[in-house]
Design an enzyme around this catalytic site. Sequence first.
Site, mmCIF file in Angstrom:
data_model
loop_
_atom_site.group_PDB
_atom_site.id
_atom_site.type_symbol
_atom_site.label_atom_id
_atom_site.label_comp_id
_atom_site.label_asym_id
_atom_site.label_seq_id
_atom_site.Cartn_x
_atom_site.Cartn_y
_atom_site.Cartn_z
ATOM 1 N N ASP A 235 10.334 8.739 27.732
ATOM 2 C CA ASP A 235 11.399 9.390 27.574
ATOM 3 C C ASP A 235 12.229 9.521 29.017
ATOM 4 O O ASP A 235 12.711 9.239 29.793
ATOM 5 C CB ASP A 235 10.728 11.160 27.651
ATOM 6 C CG ASP A 235 10.626 11.835 27.716
ATOM 7 O OD1 ASP A 235 11.910 12.550 26.738
ATOM 8 O OD2 ASP A 235 10.958 13.019 29.001
ATOM 9 N N GLU A 265 14.534 6.659 25.405
ATOM 10 C CA GLU A 265 15.896 7.774 25.199
ATOM 11 C C GLU A 265 16.669 7.406 25.891
ATOM 12 O O GLU A 265 16.435 8.004 27.432
ATOM 13 C CB GLU A 265 15.141 8.731 25.242
ATOM 14 C CG GLU A 265 15.947 10.148 24.776
ATOM 15 C CD GLU A 265 15.211 11.479 25.842
ATOM 16 O OE1 GLU A 265 15.788 12.191 25.637
ATOM 17 O OE2 GLU A 265 14.731 10.838 26.194
#
Length: 503
Positions: A235, A265
């Site tokens: 993340d 990400e």
Amino acid sequence: MHAPENSLILQAFEWHMPADRRYWRRLEHALPGLKAIGFDRLWIPPGCKGMDPLGNGYDIYDLYDLGEFDQKGATATKWGTKQELEALMREAQHLGVAVYWDAVLNHKAGADHVERFTAVPVDPKQRTAEISKPIQVDGWVGFDFHGRNNAYSAMKYHWHHFSGIDWDDMRKKGGIYKILGPNKDWASDVSTENGNYDYLMFADLDLSHPEVRQDLLHWGTWITTALSLGGMRLDAAKHFSSGFQRAFVEHVRATANPDFFVMAEYWTGDIRALLGYLEQMDETVAAYDVPLLGNFSRASYRKGAAADLRGILQNTLVQQKPNHAVTFVANHDTQPGQMLETPVEPSFKLLAYALILLRKEGHPCVFYGDLYGTRPNSQHHRTTPPACNGKLPILIQARKLYAYGEQQDYFDHPNCIGFVRYGNSSHACGLVCLLSNAGPAQKQMYVGSRHANTEWVDLLQATTVPTTITIDRHGYGVFPIGAMTAGVWVPLAGQGQESFQAL
């Protein structure tokens, strides 16, 4: 970053999943059906305890609490208990489904107490620019994890383990405050947006601190081994040290799973920045193809001459680094109301999914919200139905059954493009995919002389006349397509309708 042939990822959640603590059980029961239609990789949400036990887990409090300890007002997480998570993992292993954990390593939230330290306010739009002299602040940075009582890790977190906060509790004032101390600064190997984009939210971890590094490396090995994880999603990858990310991936592969798959990400529409990140990571990870999503979004709203499909793959990660591209049409961050909302017009989603599911390049990822629909988050956003008018499961199964072998593109018309997959020794049928973002059209394509005089049928029934087409003696067929839709043509004798099933 190679995966088994025609491997397929399901992002198995959306932002507004019910907070009933029964998610792990529901997913366990759904797994056999998901595997049957073609999913063999599952991206699940961050199941660690957050500051809000009914939150999605990105407000991370304790990495080592997987719904096992009474902390933050609950034992279970929003998703369920650790025991239910372990049952899900056993079922996934039994079915041969790799599970990817959503790893939140950039920050911590919901501290147990404040601590006083020196910090300097910086300009939120230029974080390298200090806007006052250093001051004493009270920050929520003390993490004791009393409920866990040193299980799995005895590490406690204090102010010197962080690099920034966004709230001074002494003055009850928000802002971005860079914490000062020996060898302490923003990480240099992060996105250069806003000058330096190390700080994102909550209490920002200082990943140059040896105790922080050691604890996170230990956690990576611990959770991968305990749950038999197949990989992770990183993340907020553009907000924390790429050097640490590389060390983390190398450590987990060396100590827990040599085939550990990582998808990062790193959210940017700039292909150059994305390629630069992959270079910093020694191309040991895959990354989300945000530029491709941007192309889908823009193309879905364009009309007339501006709606040229021939460049739909231009300046994308799947075009330039196909083995490192996670291709997608939507996810929990892009759905309505979210910070990274990137709408793809509903009528275009079938075309977009056909492009990521049936082509040979990339690691495609299907969004739970497109497969099942999404729930409303408030009065402002309605429930959305499953995407593609119910045809997405057919595309998924078409990938599993037919999308093999070499590929020939027919990107030769602004509003009607197509491609052929020629099959391989174990999946001989192959397929033809045709896309139109305007009116009805047709295109002559070569499927191979071995298919001469065979009849082909469209699995998606994108046009009703004719219902079948016949390949000529040279191996060519003229394939029709309806308006604003996608068609997937396969040999009638090998279409295997009995293999297609509803979710």
